[in-house]
Design an enzyme around this catalytic site. Sequence first.
Site, PDB file in Angstrom:
ATOM      1  N   HIS A  98       1.087  -1.036   0.102  1.00 36.51           N
ATOM      2  CA  HIS A  98       0.041  -0.171  -0.148  1.00 36.51           C
ATOM      3  C   HIS A  98       1.195   1.788   0.393  1.00 36.51           C
ATOM      4  O   HIS A  98       2.317   1.303   0.249  1.00 36.51           O
ATOM      5  CB  HIS A  98      -0.885   0.215   1.550  1.00 36.51           C
ATOM      6  N   ASN A 114       2.790   5.758   8.462  1.00 30.77           N
ATOM      7  CA  ASN A 114       4.180   5.389   8.110  1.00 30.77           C
ATOM      8  C   ASN A 114       5.769   6.262   8.557  1.00 30.77           C
ATOM      9  O   ASN A 114       6.621   6.496   8.507  1.00 30.77           O
ATOM     10  CB  ASN A 114       4.144   5.216   6.582  1.00 30.77           C
ATOM     11  N   ARG A 161      -6.118   1.545   4.259  1.00 30.23           N
ATOM     12  CA  ARG A 161      -4.969   1.616   2.906  1.00 30.23           C
ATOM     13  C   ARG A 161      -4.440   1.227   1.867  1.00 30.23           C
ATOM     14  O   ARG A 161      -4.474   1.714   0.965  1.00 30.23           O
ATOM     15  CB  ARG A 161      -3.282   1.612   4.076  1.00 30.23           C
ATOM     16  N   GLU A 216      -1.957  -6.906   7.858  1.00 32.67           N
ATOM     17  CA  GLU A 216      -0.709  -7.070   8.084  1.00 32.67           C
ATOM     18  C   GLU A 216      -0.646  -7.686   9.315  1.00 32.67           C
ATOM     19  O   GLU A 216      -2.233  -8.002  10.186  1.00 32.67           O
ATOM     20  CB  GLU A 216      -0.881  -5.519   8.932  1.00 32.67           C
TER      21      GLU A 216
END
Length: 198
Positions: A10, A16, A59, A83
């Site tokens: 993504h 991030n 995302r 994830e």
Amino acid sequence: MGMKIYLVRHGQTDWNRQRRIQGQQDVDVNEQGILQAEKLAETLKEVPLEIAFCSPLLRTRHTAEILLKYHDIPLKYDGRLKEIYLGKWEGKPYAEIMAEEENPVCQYFRHPENYRPQEDMESLEQLYRRGEEFVREALFPLEHRYETILVVAHGGLIRAILTPLMGYSVRDYWKLPLDNCATTILECRDSKLTILEK
């Protein structure tokens, strides 16, 4: 020729950028992530994609929708592409966690072979199993129906799929650099994956 799989991480999120532990928290891509996805969409414009899969987290969904702007094809959500789940540590700053040697998430990032989940956290074994199940149950049956497909997922899950293909052990889990919107091209032939390009 076997079936080609474009496996994409993504686009960037604020977490991030802020170096926060993301896990399964539902954080959307930011402006930079949208730009990364739009740039990749241009690259994939002429690729004859026929079907796409993505994690149901925002995302990945948002990234996949941008990547498919030139393709009118089905997009299927699959929870196995999420994830890794890191429990109560999700949302915490990476630097704070890395300062705690005994923290299981510190082990996950520093020495994945020693990572031992606590409480409801997910183990690497569970993550690898999810990735393997997705490949076996979702991708392999498509081999003779499609020539080119797109899969949009997360760094941890993508590593769980790619590291065994590269002959890496769990110790080498972080050896593979996977920037936001990094793309790996795989080939599926006779229910076997090989890496064509990364």
